[in-house]
Design a protein around this motif. Sequence first.
Motif, mmCIF file in Angstrom:
data_model
loop_
_atom_site.group_PDB
_atom_site.id
_atom_site.type_symbol
_atom_site.label_atom_id
_atom_site.label_comp_id
_atom_site.label_asym_id
_atom_site.label_seq_id
_atom_site.Cartn_x
_atom_site.Cartn_y
_atom_site.Cartn_z
ATOM 1 N N THR A 90 17.458 6.817 5.484
ATOM 2 C CA THR A 90 17.118 5.412 5.740
ATOM 3 C C THR A 90 17.933 4.804 6.874
ATOM 4 O OG1 THR A 90 18.685 4.558 4.098
ATOM 5 C CG2 THR A 90 16.447 5.049 3.315
ATOM 6 N N LYS A 136 6.274 -3.407 5.252
ATOM 7 C CA LYS A 136 5.343 -4.469 4.882
ATOM 8 C C LYS A 136 6.173 -5.658 4.423
ATOM 9 C CE LYS A 136 1.199 -4.043 2.722
ATOM 10 N NZ LYS A 136 0.289 -3.824 1.565
ATOM 11 N N ASP A 158 7.127 -3.186 1.275
ATOM 12 C CA ASP A 158 7.082 -1.723 1.321
ATOM 13 C C ASP A 158 7.899 -1.229 2.504
ATOM 14 O OD1 ASP A 158 4.647 -2.712 0.061
ATOM 15 O OD2 ASP A 158 3.981 -0.643 -0.005
ATOM 16 N N GLN A 159 8.321 0.015 2.397
ATOM 17 C CA GLN A 159 9.046 0.638 3.510
ATOM 18 C C GLN A 159 8.720 2.117 3.529
ATOM 19 O OE1 GLN A 159 11.070 -1.082 5.642
ATOM 20 N NE2 GLN A 159 11.533 0.733 6.859
ATOM 21 N N ARG A 160 8.475 2.631 4.741
ATOM 22 C CA ARG A 160 8.177 4.062 4.871
ATOM 23 C C ARG A 160 8.819 4.623 6.137
ATOM 24 N NH1 ARG A 160 2.456 6.935 6.497
ATOM 25 N NH2 ARG A 160 3.268 9.049 6.375
ATOM 26 N N PHE A 161 9.307 5.856 6.029
ATOM 27 C CA PHE A 161 9.823 6.602 7.175
ATOM 28 C C PHE A 161 9.058 7.916 7.254
ATOM 29 C CE2 PHE A 161 13.268 4.042 5.492
ATOM 30 C CZ PHE A 161 13.844 3.470 6.614
ATOM 31 N N ALA A 162 8.476 8.209 8.416
ATOM 32 C CA ALA A 162 7.810 9.504 8.626
ATOM 33 C C ALA A 162 8.500 10.172 9.813
ATOM 34 C CB ALA A 162 6.328 9.308 8.903
ATOM 35 N N VAL A 220 11.009 14.613 5.221
ATOM 36 C CA VAL A 220 10.046 14.421 6.315
ATOM 37 C C VAL A 220 9.245 13.141 6.154
ATOM 38 C CG1 VAL A 220 9.522 16.573 7.479
ATOM 39 C CG2 VAL A 220 8.756 16.273 5.178
ATOM 40 N N ASP A 221 9.098 12.673 4.926
ATOM 41 C CA ASP A 221 8.357 11.430 4.703
ATOM 42 C C ASP A 221 8.922 10.789 3.445
ATOM 43 O OD1 ASP A 221 6.209 9.459 4.284
ATOM 44 O OD2 ASP A 221 5.115 10.669 5.747
ATOM 45 N N TYR A 222 9.074 9.468 3.480
ATOM 46 C CA TYR A 222 9.715 8.786 2.359
ATOM 47 C C TYR A 222 9.214 7.357 2.345
ATOM 48 C CZ TYR A 222 13.694 6.885 -0.381
ATOM 49 O OH TYR A 222 14.484 6.253 -1.299
ATOM 50 N N ASN A 223 8.584 6.965 1.244
ATOM 51 C CA ASN A 223 8.113 5.574 1.188
ATOM 52 C C ASN A 223 8.294 4.981 -0.207
ATOM 53 O OD1 ASN A 223 5.546 7.374 0.777
ATOM 54 N ND2 ASN A 223 5.109 5.432 -0.207
ATOM 55 N N VAL A 224 8.525 3.683 -0.248
ATOM 56 C CA VAL A 224 8.688 2.962 -1.518
ATOM 57 C C VAL A 224 8.037 1.584 -1.407
ATOM 58 C CG1 VAL A 224 10.949 4.067 -1.914
ATOM 59 C CG2 VAL A 224 10.855 1.741 -1.004
ATOM 60 N N ARG A 225 7.735 1.040 -2.585
ATOM 61 C CA ARG A 225 7.371 -0.380 -2.692
ATOM 62 C C ARG A 225 8.410 -1.049 -3.573
ATOM 63 N NH1 ARG A 225 1.329 -1.938 -3.614
ATOM 64 N NH2 ARG A 225 1.500 -1.516 -1.382
ATOM 65 N N PHE A 226 8.933 -2.172 -3.087
ATOM 66 C CA PHE A 226 9.954 -2.906 -3.849
ATOM 67 C C PHE A 226 9.237 -3.854 -4.811
ATOM 68 C CE2 PHE A 226 11.668 -2.030 0.407
ATOM 69 C CZ PHE A 226 12.728 -1.205 0.063
#
Lengths: 130, 148
Positions: free
Chosen positions: B58, B141, B88-92, A69-75
Amino acid sequence: MELPTQTFRVTRADLVHYAGASGDFNPIHWSDRFATKVGLPGVIAHGMFTMALVGRAVTAWAGAPDAVVDYNVRFTRPVAVPDDDAGTEIVVTAVVREVTEDGLTRLDITATCLGEKVLSQARATVRAAG
Amino acid sequence: MSLDHSFVGRSYPPTAPYQVGREKIREFATAIGATDPAHHDPEAARKLGHSDVVAPPTFPVVLTMAASRQLIEDPALGIDYSRVVHGDQRFAYTRPVVAGDELVCVNTVEDITSRGGHEFLTTRTDVSTTAGEPVVAVWSKLVVRGEA
């Protein structure tokens, strides 16, 4: 709770395949000549490819391909992929940070390549399977 | 060249509808090694309650990256793409993307900041069906590296 470690091998062929499927043809992901010209050690994996592999780990842990439902990362660090058959390896681990009352599980994820973290603040929220 | 900070809060017009194809989901899933039958077999996806094969988490980047050309090619916003690094990358998700979806993207500039000679651009892309049903919100971002 710590979840079982998952590892993903990444070769140049995988990057070419991902470039075609995703439409991201940035030459830093397939041309050493270009990558070194812009100051990289060589060809690096698409950040979004790393995120996709970590996403596979998340859905495998969740036990359902549609659980995220939610997925985030920083590279934080590029994944250099040498031009050989072995390529490189991304190692993914996670801990369960929280299980909410409405059945969501929040994971704190760690992804490393050659012992160095390639992502930070990597988090996923998944629904319970079924 | 630096980013025009007055763009914060600005939204761009919706993109042309993107038809999510079953074969595109299969192709993307294969490229990332995602072998779960729900990405490949409509019957397996239906057993999970979906109308057709389910996209991996993704997958929306296929649409949103194409949609982000609106911003990258906007000379008034002023992105020097040769200096851009993905931060940064986010999926909601409201729900997963499935084959047969017709999706439009609305790009909004959420934030522009400067720090240590670099600029940081946060965009949100609201992905919804052509019928107006929200599907996924996607944040990126981008770091625009300063001149060395």
